[in-house]
Scaffold this active site. Structure first.
Site, PDB file in Angstrom:
ATOM      1  N   GLU A  86      36.558 137.090  45.428  1.00  0.00           N
ATOM      2  CA  GLU A  86      36.051 137.487  44.114  1.00  0.00           C
ATOM      3  C   GLU A  86      35.593 138.938  44.158  1.00  0.00           C
ATOM      4  O   GLU A  86      34.920 139.421  43.249  1.00  0.00           O
ATOM      5  CB  GLU A  86      34.922 136.574  43.674  1.00  0.00           C
ATOM      6  N   CYS A 120      33.180 131.651  44.388  1.00  0.00           N
ATOM      7  CA  CYS A 120      33.242 131.268  45.814  1.00  0.00           C
ATOM      8  C   CYS A 120      34.324 130.222  46.102  1.00  0.00           C
ATOM      9  O   CYS A 120      34.437 129.755  47.239  1.00  0.00           O
ATOM     10  CB  CYS A 120      31.880 130.736  46.265  1.00  0.00           C
ATOM     11  N   HIS A 246      29.503 124.553  50.626  1.00  0.00           N
ATOM     12  CA  HIS A 246      29.339 125.958  50.243  1.00  0.00           C
ATOM     13  C   HIS A 246      27.840 126.244  50.311  1.00  0.00           C
ATOM     14  O   HIS A 246      27.035 125.456  49.822  1.00  0.00           O
ATOM     15  CB  HIS A 246      29.882 126.190  48.828  1.00  0.00           C
TER      16      HIS A 246
HETATM   17  N1  ACO Z   1       6.863 129.803  50.986  1.00  0.00           N
HETATM   18  C1  ACO Z   1       7.700 128.741  50.966  1.00  0.00           C
HETATM   19  N2  ACO Z   1       8.506 128.455  49.910  1.00  0.00           N
HETATM   20  C2  ACO Z   1       8.458 129.274  48.844  1.00  0.00           C
HETATM   21  C3  ACO Z   1       7.594 130.393  48.797  1.00  0.00           C
HETATM   22  C4  ACO Z   1       6.763 130.641  49.928  1.00  0.00           C
HETATM   23  N3  ACO Z   1       5.947 131.672  49.967  1.00  0.00           N
HETATM   24  N4  ACO Z   1       7.772 131.008  47.610  1.00  0.00           N
HETATM   25  C5  ACO Z   1       8.706 130.312  46.938  1.00  0.00           C
HETATM   26  N5  ACO Z   1       9.121 129.255  47.681  1.00  0.00           N
HETATM   27  C6  ACO Z   1      10.147 128.277  47.359  1.00  0.00           C
HETATM   28  C7  ACO Z   1      10.101 127.827  45.915  1.00  0.00           C
HETATM   29  O1  ACO Z   1       9.194 126.763  45.731  1.00  0.00           O
HETATM   30  C8  ACO Z   1      11.544 127.424  45.701  1.00  0.00           C
HETATM   31  O2  ACO Z   1      11.728 126.135  46.247  1.00  0.00           O
HETATM   32  P1  ACO Z   1      12.633 125.049  45.472  1.00  0.00           P
HETATM   33  O3  ACO Z   1      14.046 125.587  45.503  1.00  0.00           O
HETATM   34  O4  ACO Z   1      12.467 123.831  46.283  1.00  0.00           O
HETATM   35  O5  ACO Z   1      12.114 124.963  44.088  1.00  0.00           O
HETATM   36  C9  ACO Z   1      12.327 128.407  46.573  1.00  0.00           C
HETATM   37  O6  ACO Z   1      11.382 128.930  47.499  1.00  0.00           O
HETATM   38  C10 ACO Z   1      12.897 129.575  45.794  1.00  0.00           C
HETATM   39  O7  ACO Z   1      11.865 130.135  45.044  1.00  0.00           O
HETATM   40  P2  ACO Z   1      12.067 130.394  43.487  1.00  0.00           P
HETATM   41  O8  ACO Z   1      10.806 130.942  42.919  1.00  0.00           O
HETATM   42  O9  ACO Z   1      12.679 129.191  42.828  1.00  0.00           O
HETATM   43  O10 ACO Z   1      13.152 131.543  43.627  1.00  0.00           O
HETATM   44  P3  ACO Z   1      13.746 132.467  42.523  1.00  0.00           P
HETATM   45  O11 ACO Z   1      13.849 131.737  41.218  1.00  0.00           O
HETATM   46  O12 ACO Z   1      13.020 133.756  42.530  1.00  0.00           O
HETATM   47  O13 ACO Z   1      15.226 132.699  43.112  1.00  0.00           O
HETATM   48  C11 ACO Z   1      17.452 131.758  43.195  1.00  0.00           C
HETATM   49  C12 ACO Z   1      16.019 131.683  43.700  1.00  0.00           C
HETATM   50  C13 ACO Z   1      17.507 131.304  41.740  1.00  0.00           C
HETATM   51  C14 ACO Z   1      18.333 130.851  44.046  1.00  0.00           C
HETATM   52  C15 ACO Z   1      17.941 133.238  43.304  1.00  0.00           C
HETATM   53  O14 ACO Z   1      17.866 133.665  44.629  1.00  0.00           O
HETATM   54  C16 ACO Z   1      19.373 133.412  42.805  1.00  0.00           C
HETATM   55  O15 ACO Z   1      19.598 133.543  41.601  1.00  0.00           O
HETATM   56  N6  ACO Z   1      20.377 133.463  43.736  1.00  0.00           N
HETATM   57  C17 ACO Z   1      21.781 133.635  43.380  1.00  0.00           C
HETATM   58  C18 ACO Z   1      22.374 132.407  42.695  1.00  0.00           C
HETATM   59  C19 ACO Z   1      22.695 131.264  43.648  1.00  0.00           C
HETATM   60  O16 ACO Z   1      22.760 131.435  44.848  1.00  0.00           O
HETATM   61  N7  ACO Z   1      22.960 130.076  43.048  1.00  0.00           N
HETATM   62  C20 ACO Z   1      23.386 128.921  43.827  1.00  0.00           C
HETATM   63  C21 ACO Z   1      24.758 128.356  43.475  1.00  0.00           C
HETATM   64  S1  ACO Z   1      25.908 129.527  42.856  1.00  0.00           S
HETATM   65  C22 ACO Z   1      26.402 130.623  44.130  1.00  0.00           C
HETATM   66  O17 ACO Z   1      26.837 130.231  45.159  1.00  0.00           O
HETATM   67  C23 ACO Z   1      26.295 132.061  43.897  1.00  0.00           C
END
Ligand code: ACO
Length: 447
Positions: A86, A120, A246
Site C-alpha cells: 500500500e 495491509c 495481522h
Molecule cells: N499504561 C498502560 N496502558 C495504558 C496506558 C498506560 N500508561 N495508557 C493507555 N493505556 C492503554 C489504554 O487503556 C488502551 O488499552 P485498551 O486498548 O485495552 O483500551 C491502550 O493503552 C491504548 O490507549 P488509547 O488511549 O486507547 O490509545 P489511543 O486512542 O491514543 O491510540 C490507537 C490507539 C487507536 C490504536 C492508535 O494508535 C491508532 O489509531 N493506530 C493506528 C490504527 C490501527 O492500528 N488500527 C488497528 C487495525 S487497522 C491497521 O492495521 C492499521
C-alpha cells in the site's frame, strides 16, 4: 493423476527489516504520554523505520535479491512475481516492473503477476494469486515469488507509535513444507473508512482508530465463521497448534485470540460443561461486545494460556519492528517458525488471519509437512532474525527528524537522498537519486 499439484504452499521465506529503530519507552517520554502507554497499553517494544534512502522499490529489490541468493534459485526459475503493497510512489508504474531489473541478466522476462493493493491485505491477495496460478491451466511448472512490503508511517499523534516498516519475499510452489490447506478459507470484505490514504502527496493515512479496531474485530468474527463453515466437522481453537494475526500492535492480537475463544464459547452447545464460570455471558451477541470491558477481560483471562502457547511466539518481529502493514501477518508466521525446534514443527497446523482496512480480510490455514526442505527454510529465515540484534538504535528526536525529511522529500524531483548510507545493512538496495523526470535510480550496498 491428481487434479492439482501436490502440497502447494510456501517453500522459502526471507524477511527484510530496517537497520534503524527507536525504543518505545523513550518515545513515550519524548511524546509526553503516560508511562506504559506504548509498551504496556499497545504491547510494543521498538519500532523500525527507513530513511530517505529506502522506498518501496528498494525494499522489494532487497527482499527479492536476498531470497534468490539465500535459496540458491535462479531468476529463470521464476514464472510469476506478485507484489502486495500500500506504499504507492507511482500511480501507473508498478513495483513489480521495477523488480524486473533483477531479471535482466537471466534474460527471463516471461514473468506474470503485478501489484495488488488494499491496505495491509495486499500481501495475502498476492499469495492467493500465486496459489491460484499454480493450480490453474496457465501454470508452466515454474516457481512463483510473492513480495509484501510497506513503509508504515503516521503523522504526529496517537497512531505514530504503531508504525513500522519491512518486506517479506516468499517462494511459492508445489512440494512445499508449508502447505496452504486447500479449500479451507474464509473471507470477509466490506466498505469502511477506518484507515485510508486520500492525500496522494503524503505517506500518512487518515485513521479513525476506534473504528479500525471495531472493523478488525468484526472481520475476525466473520472470517472465523466462514472458515469454520468450510471444515468438514465442527471445529474450534483446539484444531490449531498456532494462530497468527495481522498485527497493528501486539495488544490487539492478544485481544484477537481472546475473541476467537469468545466465538468458540458462543458456538458451543455445551457452554456449562466446557466453559464453567462464564455462564453470565451465555446470552451475549458478538456484535455488542467489541468494546465491552467485562467480556474482554473475562475472555482474555480465560484464554491467557492459549495465547502464551499458540500466539505469543508469533509476536517477536511485531513487537520489535512494529506494524509493517502487508508483511505483518507473515512476520507472525516467520516469528512462530523460528520460535520452536524444527522437528517439533512437523504436522503443526497454523491459523492465519489477514486484515486490510477499507476493508478486506481472509482466514486460512497452513499445515507443516515432513518435507526435506523444512530445516533449510527455518535456517534461512533465522538469518533475517539475526539482523534484529545488529540494528542501530536512534533517539526519538532523530527518528522525528528522519520522518520530517521523508515527508519533505516525498515526490521531490530532482532529489538526492541526504541520509547516511553507512547506516544500511550490507546487501541493501537503496535509492541513489531521482532525476527531473521523477525516474528513480537504485544501487546496492556491498555485501
Ligand atoms: N499504561 C498502560 N496502558 C495504558 C496506558 C498506560 N500508561 N495508557 C493507555 N493505556 C492503554 C489504554 O487503556 C488502551 O488499552 P485498551 O486498548 O485495552 O483500551 C491502550 O493503552 C491504548 O490507549 P488509547 O488511549 O486507547 O490509545 P489511543 O486512542 O491514543 O491510540 C490507537 C490507539 C487507536 C490504536 C492508535 O494508535 C491508532 O489509531 N493506530 C493506528 C490504527 C490501527 O492500528 N488500527 C488497528 C487495525 S487497522 C491497521 O492495521 C492499521
Amino acid at each position: 493423476m491428481d487434479r492439482w499439484p501436490k502440497d502447494v504452499g510456501i517453500r522459502a521465506i526471507h524477511f527484510v527489516i530496517p537497520s534503524l529503530y527507536v525504543d518505545q519507552t523513550e518515545l513515550e517520554r519524548y511524546d509526553q504520554v503516560s508511562e506504559g502507554k506504548y509498551t504496556v497499553g499497545l504491547g510494543q517494544k521498538q519500532m523500525g523505520f527507513c530513511t530517505d534512502l529506502e522506498d518501496i522499490n528498494s525494499l522489494c529489490l532487497t527482499a527479492v535479491s536476498q531470497l534468490v541468493e539465500n535459496n540458491g534459485i535462479s531468476y529463470s526459475d521464476i514464472g510469476r512475481l506478485e507484489v502486495g503493497t500500500e506504499t504507492i510512489i507511482d500511480k501507473s508504474k508498478s513495483v513489480k516492473s521495477a523488480l524486473m531489473k533483477l531479471f535482466e541478466p537471466s534474460g527471463n522476462f516471461w514473468v506474470e503477476g503485478i501489484d495488488t493493493t488494499n491496505a495491509c491485505y495486499g500481501g495475502t491477495a498476492a499469495l492467493f494469486n500465486a496459489l491460484a496460478w499454480i493450480e490453474s491451466s496457465a501454470w508452466d511448472g515454474r516457481l512463483a515469488v510473492v513480495v509484501a512490503a510497506d513503509i508504515a508511517v503516521y503523522a504526529k499523534g496517537n497512531a505514530r507509535p504503531t508504525g513500522g516498516a519491512g518486506a517479506v519475499a516468499m517462494i511459492v510452489g508445489p512440494d512445499a513444507p508449508l502447505v496452504i490447506e486447500r479449500g479451507l478459507r474464509g473471507t470477509y470484505m466490506n466498505h469502511a473508512y477506518d484507515f485510508f490514504k486520500p492525500d496522494l502527496t503524503s505517506e500518512y493515512p487518515v485513521v479513525d482508530g476506534k473504528l479500525s479496531i471495531q472493523c478488525y474485530l468484526n472481520a475476525l468474527d466473520q472470517c472465523y465463521k466462514s472458515y469454520l463453515n468450510k471444515c468438514e466437522t465442527k471445529q474450534n481453537l483446539n484444531a490449531f497448534d498456532s494462530f497468527v494475526f495481522h498485527t497493528p500492535y501486539c495488544k490487539l492480537v492478544q485481544k484477537s485470540l481472546a475473541r476467537l475463544y469468545l466465538n468458540d464459547f458462543v458456538n458451543s452447545d455445551k457452554k456449562y460443561e466446557e466453559y464453567p464460570g462464564l455462564e453470565q455471558f451465555t446470552n451475549i451477541a458478538l456484535a455488542d461486545t467489541y468494546f465491552d470491558r467485562d467480556v474482554e477481560k473475562a475472555f482474555m483471562d480465560r484464554s491467557k494460556d492459549t495465547f502464551e502457547r499458540k500466539t505469543k511466539p508469533s509476536l517477536l518481529l511485531a513487537s520489535r519492528v512494529g506494524n509493517m502493514y502487508t508483511p505483518s501477518v507473515y512476520g507472525g508466521l516467520a516469528s512462530y517458525l523460528v520460535s520452536i525446534p524444527v522437528d517439533e514443527l512437523v504436522s503443526k497446523k497454523i491459523g492465519v488471519f489477514s486484515y486490510g482496512s477499507g476493508l478486506a480480510s481472509s482466514m486460512y490455514s497452513i499445515k507443516i509437512t515432513n518435507n526435506v526442505a523444512l530445516p533449510a527454510l527455518v535456517e534461512n529465515l533465522k538469518k533475517s532474525f539475526d539482523k534484529l540484534e545488529r540494528r542501530i538504535q536512534v533517539t526519538p528526536a532523530k527518528f522525528t527528524e528522519v520522518l520530517d525529511i521523508r515527508q519533505k522529500s516525498l515526490h521531490q524531483a530532482p532529489y538526492v537522498p541526504i541520509c547516511d548510507k553507512s547506516d544500511l545493512f550490507p546487501g541493501t538496495w537503496y535509492l541513489s537519486n531521482i532525476d527531473e523526470m521523477h525516474r528513480r535510480y537504485y544501487e546496492r550496498k556491498e555485501s
